[in-house]
Design an enzyme around this catalytic site. Structure first.
Site, PDB file in Angstrom:
ATOM      1  N   TYR A 190      51.730 -24.606 -81.595  1.00  0.00           N
ATOM      2  CA  TYR A 190      50.272 -23.171 -82.077  1.00  0.00           C
ATOM      3  C   TYR A 190      49.007 -23.543 -80.942  1.00  0.00           C
ATOM      4  CZ  TYR A 190      46.997 -20.569 -85.121  1.00  0.00           C
ATOM      5  OH  TYR A 190      46.510 -19.562 -85.645  1.00  0.00           O
ATOM      6  N   ASP A 250      46.942 -29.027 -75.857  1.00  0.00           N
ATOM      7  CA  ASP A 250      45.610 -29.340 -76.533  1.00  0.00           C
ATOM      8  C   ASP A 250      46.151 -29.954 -78.047  1.00  0.00           C
ATOM      9  OD1 ASP A 250      45.613 -28.104 -79.665  1.00  0.00           O
ATOM     10  OD2 ASP A 250      45.996 -26.007 -78.814  1.00  0.00           O
ATOM     11  N   LYS A 299      38.989 -29.615 -85.432  1.00  0.00           N
ATOM     12  CA  LYS A 299      39.007 -30.263 -86.274  1.00  0.00           C
ATOM     13  C   LYS A 299      37.847 -31.434 -86.655  1.00  0.00           C
ATOM     14  CE  LYS A 299      43.700 -28.422 -86.976  1.00  0.00           C
ATOM     15  NZ  LYS A 299      43.923 -27.634 -87.817  1.00  0.00           N
TER      16      LYS A 299
HETATM   17  N1  HOZ Z   1      46.181 -22.777 -88.613  1.00  0.00           N
HETATM   18  C1  HOZ Z   1      46.268 -23.957 -89.564  1.00  0.00           C
HETATM   19  C2  HOZ Z   1      47.480 -25.279 -90.176  1.00  0.00           C
HETATM   20  N2  HOZ Z   1      47.846 -25.251 -88.962  1.00  0.00           N
HETATM   21  C3  HOZ Z   1      45.411 -23.317 -91.300  1.00  0.00           C
HETATM   22  C4  HOZ Z   1      43.906 -23.230 -91.572  1.00  0.00           C
HETATM   23  C5  HOZ Z   1      44.015 -23.342 -92.355  1.00  0.00           C
HETATM   24  O1  HOZ Z   1      44.234 -21.957 -93.676  1.00  0.00           O
HETATM   25  O2  HOZ Z   1      42.578 -23.296 -93.123  1.00  0.00           O
END
Ligand code: HOZ
Length: 432
Positions: free
Chosen positions: A144, A239, A267
């Site tokens: 992802y 990534d 992050k």
């Molecule tokens: N895309 C995030 C998990 N891999 C979730 C982000 C969120 O819901 O804060």
């Protein structure tokens, strides 16, 4: 456990926001039940609107590597607040941040701050296309890279949780140049290069795939991608939105020793504030506007409050290598404890992990890619998740998200969680 306040808020929220949330996985889509509405967090704990406390194994999906609200980060942010929230102009803080990142990861010779991992990836790919003059990109099923159009193809995270192959609303043209290979399978990437030897701008990969659970790269996989990119004149983008400053201070680049042309961050780099970054080789980054012809901009990019939070956390991490030893130790204890419990209760499941990233899959077969990850029994995960949540353990509400351990966790929490898991599998075994 009382959840009345969360339930009330959820009812209201569903009327006002799609699924009642601002990011899909939070809606507890695949596990059902009421998402907990979090009121506050401190150290290794989350507290919801009903006053329930949870050991937090999400850490805001990665950023809170030191636990929630370390006092020294809050103090630095408070100080910054007095100087202003946003200027839309260059600051000394951005220079300090860039210097710090370059000192930690020398391969990031030049960089650009953005507001999220999605933006970082989208921009890095644009830079790669601009630099190579090629259009096609290779990504891996189950990885992802945020929600930019071109990357919503066989994506992990919420897309995988929802079981949707691709997102609607993405014009076919946007994904026409996105080629998908199999994670941990070099041959699948090589076949795409053989098919389009002069058209592939870049390969983008999560060096540890942490959005289909946690899948560790096989020995030689990342090195092989590096070699393929070199052979075909394509760029390698790692990534590191999740692994950056988490696997170790210099992330997957340091851990695996594979140097990409470009890297993306998010992050941890923001210390809990919305920050992303992309960077790498100077000759590529010089393509970015205003130096070059690849346009990319942002009103809030390099926001001073976000920079201050990120800078403070990163400086601490750089000065305290013991953080990585500790979160690695705790996570190892969690993984080995789970393995022992699963074996004792004869549960067909596997535990994957590396450093402070872990995942328990309810499948008997090794999980090495998207197809094997999908063999996990999500119904079994749902039952386990709710039992653990009711006992005060907050895991990502999906089989396909990682477990994050922070430096605020202690053996006490890990052992409590293992005790709860043991109780769950004991009762699950007796009811089968
Ligand atoms: N895309 C995030 C998990 N891999 C979730 C982000 C969120 O819901 O804060």
């Amino acid at each position: 456990m009382h959840t009345e306040q969360s339930q009330k808020l959820y009812e209201k929220a569903k009327d006002l926001m799609p699924g009642g949330v601002n990011s899909p996985v939070r809606a507890f889509l695949s596990v059902g039940g009421t998402p907990r509405f979090i009121q506050r967090a401190k150290d290794q704990y989350l507290y919801d609107e009903d006053g329930n406390a949870y050991i937090d194994y999400i850490g805001s999906w990665g950023p809170m590597i030191l636990g929630h609200n370390p006092d020294f980060v809050l103090d630095a942010v408070r100080k910054q607040l007095d100087s202003g929230l946003s200027y839309g102009a260059a600051t000394a803080l951005e220079v300090e941040m860039a210097e710090l990142i370059h000192s930690i990861v020398p391969a990031v010779e030049m960089m650009r701050m953005v507001n999220s991992g999605t933006e970082a990836v989208m921009s890095a790919i644009r830079a790669a296309r601009g630099f190579t003059g090629r259009d096609k990109i290779i990504k891996f099923a189950g990885c992802y890279h945020g929600h930019a159009d071109a990357l919503l193809v066989k994506a992990g995270s919420g897309v995988m949780t929802a079981g949707i192959p691709d997102s609607s609303g993405v014009p076919k043209g946007c994904t026409a140049d996105t080629l998908t290979a199999v994670y941990n399978d070099l041959d699948s990437a090589e076949a795409l290069f053989a098919q389009y030897p002069e058209e592939i701008a870049c390969v983008i990969v999560e060096p540890v795939a942490a959005n289909m659970g946690v899948v560790v790269p096989k020995k030689g996989f990342l090195e092989g991608l590096r070699a393929l990119c070199d052979q075909y004149g394509a760029l390698l983008i790692l990534d590191e939105v999740i692994t950056g400053f988490r696997l170790q201070i210099d992330g997957a680049i340091g851990h695996f020793g594979v140097v990409p042309d470009l890297v993306t961050y998010g992050k941890i780099i923001g210390g809990g504030m919305p920050v992303g970054a992309y960077g790498g080789r100077k000759d590529i980054m010089q393509m970015v506007s205003p130096l070059g012809s690849v346009y990319q901009a942002g009103t809030l990019s390099g926001n001073p409050v976000a920079m201050r939070a990120g800078l403070t956390q990163l400086r601490y991490l750089k000065a305290h290598p013991e953080v990585y030893r500790q979160i690695g130790f705790l996570s190892h204890r969690l993984r080995s404890g789970l393995e022992e419990i699963l074996a004792r209760h004869h549960v067909p499941a596997v535990v994957n992990g590396i450093g402070s990233l872990s995942c328990l899959y309810f499948t008997a077969q090794p999980v090495t890619d998207y197809t094997s990850a999908k063999t996990a029994d999500t119904e079994q995960f749902r039952r386990y998740f709710h039992f653990m949540l009711d006992e005060g353990n907050y895991f990502g509400p999906s089989q396909f998200e990682a477990i994050f351990v922070s430096n605020a966790h202690t053996l006490r929490e890990i052992d409590k969680t293992l005790g709860d898991a043991d109780a769950y599998f004991a009762s699950a075994a007796s009811t089968q």
